[in-house]
Design an enzyme around this catalytic site. Sequence first.
Site, PDB file in Angstrom:
ATOM      1  N   HIS A 232      28.189  30.977  -5.203  1.00 43.13           N
ATOM      2  CA  HIS A 232      27.176  31.666  -5.341  1.00 43.13           C
ATOM      3  C   HIS A 232      27.729  33.191  -4.853  1.00 43.13           C
ATOM      4  O   HIS A 232      26.987  34.178  -4.496  1.00 43.13           O
ATOM      5  CB  HIS A 232      26.096  31.361  -4.204  1.00 43.13           C
ATOM      6  CG  HIS A 232      25.224  30.214  -4.417  1.00 43.13           C
ATOM      7  ND1 HIS A 232      25.113  29.125  -3.625  1.00 43.13           N
ATOM      8  CD2 HIS A 232      24.914  29.694  -5.940  1.00 43.13           C
ATOM      9  CE1 HIS A 232      24.712  28.222  -4.186  1.00 43.13           C
ATOM     10  NE2 HIS A 232      24.302  28.533  -5.435  1.00 43.13           N
TER      11      HIS A 232
ATOM     12  N   ASP B 175      12.577  19.125  -6.513  1.00 45.79           N
ATOM     13  CA  ASP B 175      12.040  20.538  -6.553  1.00 45.79           C
ATOM     14  C   ASP B 175      11.486  20.816  -5.041  1.00 45.79           C
ATOM     15  O   ASP B 175      10.448  20.230  -4.544  1.00 45.79           O
ATOM     16  CB  ASP B 175      11.050  20.437  -7.587  1.00 45.79           C
ATOM     17  CG  ASP B 175      10.276  21.703  -7.989  1.00 45.79           C
ATOM     18  OD1 ASP B 175      10.158  22.540  -7.006  1.00 45.79           O
ATOM     19  OD2 ASP B 175      10.004  22.046  -9.133  1.00 45.79           O
TER      20      ASP B 175
ATOM     21  N   ARG C 149      28.610  34.192 -16.673  1.00 47.34           N
ATOM     22  CA  ARG C 149      29.021  33.661 -15.549  1.00 47.34           C
ATOM     23  C   ARG C 149      29.683  32.478 -15.365  1.00 47.34           C
ATOM     24  O   ARG C 149      29.390  31.596 -16.063  1.00 47.34           O
ATOM     25  CB  ARG C 149      27.516  33.268 -14.800  1.00 47.34           C
ATOM     26  CG  ARG C 149      27.647  32.856 -13.205  1.00 47.34           C
ATOM     27  CD  ARG C 149      26.495  32.229 -13.027  1.00 47.34           C
ATOM     28  NE  ARG C 149      26.617  31.453 -11.670  1.00 47.34           N
ATOM     29  CZ  ARG C 149      26.015  30.476 -11.194  1.00 47.34           C
ATOM     30  NH1 ARG C 149      25.168  29.554 -12.191  1.00 47.34           N
ATOM     31  NH2 ARG C 149      26.365  29.743 -10.009  1.00 47.34           N
TER      32      ARG C 149
ATOM     33  N   VAL D 264      19.459  30.251  -1.375  1.00 41.99           N
ATOM     34  CA  VAL D 264      19.014  28.847  -1.393  1.00 41.99           C
ATOM     35  C   VAL D 264      18.242  28.580  -2.676  1.00 41.99           C
ATOM     36  O   VAL D 264      17.175  29.309  -3.087  1.00 41.99           O
ATOM     37  CB  VAL D 264      18.027  28.593  -0.314  1.00 41.99           C
ATOM     38  CG1 VAL D 264      17.643  26.947  -0.058  1.00 41.99           C
ATOM     39  CG2 VAL D 264      18.783  28.891   0.930  1.00 41.99           C
ATOM     40  N   GLY D 265      18.494  27.715  -3.478  1.00 46.09           N
ATOM     41  CA  GLY D 265      17.935  27.310  -4.775  1.00 46.09           C
ATOM     42  C   GLY D 265      18.213  25.744  -4.784  1.00 46.09           C
ATOM     43  O   GLY D 265      18.060  25.198  -3.722  1.00 46.09           O
TER      44      GLY D 265
ATOM     45  N   GLU E  23      13.823  32.872  -1.673  1.00 45.96           N
ATOM     46  CA  GLU E  23      12.625  34.114  -2.248  1.00 45.96           C
ATOM     47  C   GLU E  23      11.234  33.525  -1.952  1.00 45.96           C
ATOM     48  O   GLU E  23      10.224  34.426  -1.788  1.00 45.96           O
ATOM     49  CB  GLU E  23      12.826  34.498  -3.631  1.00 45.96           C
ATOM     50  CG  GLU E  23      14.224  35.393  -3.640  1.00 45.96           C
ATOM     51  CD  GLU E  23      14.706  35.650  -5.028  1.00 45.96           C
ATOM     52  OE1 GLU E  23      13.910  36.012  -5.785  1.00 45.96           O
ATOM     53  OE2 GLU E  23      15.928  35.653  -5.271  1.00 45.96           O
TER      54      GLU E  23
ATOM     55  N   GLU F 240      21.639  37.859 -10.253  1.00 45.56           N
ATOM     56  CA  GLU F 240      23.151  37.804 -10.699  1.00 45.56           C
ATOM     57  C   GLU F 240      23.196  38.386 -12.075  1.00 45.56           C
ATOM     58  O   GLU F 240      24.385  39.007 -12.407  1.00 45.56           O
ATOM     59  CB  GLU F 240      23.279  36.211 -10.842  1.00 45.56           C
ATOM     60  CG  GLU F 240      23.315  35.485  -9.448  1.00 45.56           C
ATOM     61  CD  GLU F 240      23.398  33.663  -9.438  1.00 45.56           C
ATOM     62  OE1 GLU F 240      24.069  33.532  -8.974  1.00 45.56           O
ATOM     63  OE2 GLU F 240      22.524  33.485 -10.576  1.00 45.56           O
TER      64      GLU F 240
ATOM     65  N   ARG G 169      22.253  17.409  -4.100  1.00 38.64           N
ATOM     66  CA  ARG G 169      23.414  17.294  -3.423  1.00 38.64           C
ATOM     67  C   ARG G 169      23.363  16.770  -1.948  1.00 38.64           C
ATOM     68  O   ARG G 169      22.456  17.433  -1.231  1.00 38.64           O
ATOM     69  CB  ARG G 169      24.455  18.527  -3.849  1.00 38.64           C
ATOM     70  CG  ARG G 169      24.796  18.852  -4.964  1.00 38.64           C
ATOM     71  CD  ARG G 169      25.690  19.844  -5.031  1.00 38.64           C
ATOM     72  NE  ARG G 169      25.758  20.540  -6.552  1.00 38.64           N
ATOM     73  CZ  ARG G 169      25.460  21.852  -6.843  1.00 38.64           C
ATOM     74  NH1 ARG G 169      25.253  22.601  -5.928  1.00 38.64           N
ATOM     75  NH2 ARG G 169      25.714  22.069  -8.093  1.00 38.64           N
TER      76      ARG G 169
ATOM     77  N   VAL H 104      14.574  29.223  -3.882  1.00 45.53           N
ATOM     78  CA  VAL H 104      13.982  28.601  -2.645  1.00 45.53           C
ATOM     79  C   VAL H 104      13.599  29.822  -1.612  1.00 45.53           C
ATOM     80  O   VAL H 104      12.677  29.825  -1.016  1.00 45.53           O
ATOM     81  CB  VAL H 104      14.440  27.474  -2.102  1.00 45.53           C
ATOM     82  CG1 VAL H 104      13.631  26.828  -0.921  1.00 45.53           C
ATOM     83  CG2 VAL H 104      14.262  26.375  -3.140  1.00 45.53           C
TER      84      VAL H 104
ATOM     85  N   ASN I 139      24.312  32.705 -19.100  1.00 47.27           N
ATOM     86  CA  ASN I 139      24.365  31.719 -18.014  1.00 47.27           C
ATOM     87  C   ASN I 139      24.042  30.526 -18.103  1.00 47.27           C
ATOM     88  O   ASN I 139      22.873  30.060 -18.155  1.00 47.27           O
ATOM     89  CB  ASN I 139      23.708  32.317 -16.565  1.00 47.27           C
ATOM     90  CG  ASN I 139      23.715  31.654 -15.269  1.00 47.27           C
ATOM     91  OD1 ASN I 139      24.477  30.633 -15.340  1.00 47.27           O
ATOM     92  ND2 ASN I 139      23.115  32.093 -14.336  1.00 47.27           N
TER      93      ASN I 139
END
Length: 398
Positions: free
Chosen positions: A161, A262, A72, A190-191, A313, A379, A222, A311, A7
């Site tokens: 995703h 972050d 991936r 959410v990451g 999790e 993943e 973004r 995020v 990945n």
Amino acid sequence: MRVLVLNPGSSSLKYHLRETADAGRAAGILLSGQVDWPPGERSSPDRLETAFDELEATIKSVGSAPEAIGHRVVHGGAQFSTPVRVTAEVTAAIDGLSPLAPLHNRASVACIEAAGQRWPDLPQVAVFDTAFHRSIPDFAARYAIPEDLYRDYPVRRYGFHGISVEMACQDTAVFLDGPVSTLSAVVAHVGNGASVTAVRHGLSVDTSMGMTPLEGLVMGTRSGDLDPSVVLLLQQDGATADEVDHILNHQSGLLAVAGSADMRTVGMAARNGEPRARLAIDMAAYRLAKYVAAYSMVVGGPDALVFTGGVGENSALFREKVVAWLGPLGLGIDAALNNVALNNKALNNKAPNTAARDGIRVISTMESTFPVLVVPSDEERAIAESTAALLAMPTEEG
């Protein structure tokens, strides 16, 4: 089958060596890790060669050589709706889709080519993030633009995703003691990149990311949704297309508002009362809550709201902020459950069999109309299972 999952990201190559059992079900992790390098150099042949040197040495140390490689790939366009064996034609098609995911597809192509040179006898499989979203109906996938733009260009909602969301749905169905084919859920991955998906009867019916991963939620760097006239304004002010792309993909989101991409840093600053950090989290949580409310209508009332991704999790503050907006849906957050990682927590009387996968937990109150779950993203497991399942299928030659 032992599957090496690769990945490639913006500043690292993540890898897993997974052993799968019969029917492509994951049996265990033999090794995992990542090789880091400076951002922007992910497709450098020298960097990949060095990364594979390190990876090959690590594989030898565990004494279990891979039998296949699973990749991936972020964007499969309209061509790829299922995992496929990698061929020269497939690699060229993935490269041709690079304008739709320039940060990711070119890195995947470089990784596929380098892996083929390093392990020429191993079959390779590409697993696509967009594939799960091919079930989105046209009325949700189309943009209201002239027909020739839709026909002559790949302008439509593809979504991303999908590998993570599909696996989260399968794990959620197990946790709720029902088949995934009947599951309706709203899944928020959410990451640093973030999206939310409406799932009805186990299928994606809408998602927040669009033709590219830029649309939708407020993300690490973004912008997410914005008035298209912002692009025109920037260009009228002299910015080139590449400069606008850089602003919206690399200089926006949490970074633009809070000064950091972050969420851990932003969350800590918000707890310390830093106004920009509090604003950034409020913006991101509000945007997600709006989508959750809309998608709850789309799926006809969800069986669960699912948080997954780094995020989703790990940020109790962000989850709390999102669910706080969802009181009109009958949801409430249980502060103790939200802040403490509990495994296989009973869902009141909503799930008779709570012997679910480790790590899944409920964070909503007992009175909530449907559960809010935290489901660990995996993943790599999904890619390993898909790779093993595809390679177990008979080929046309035999």
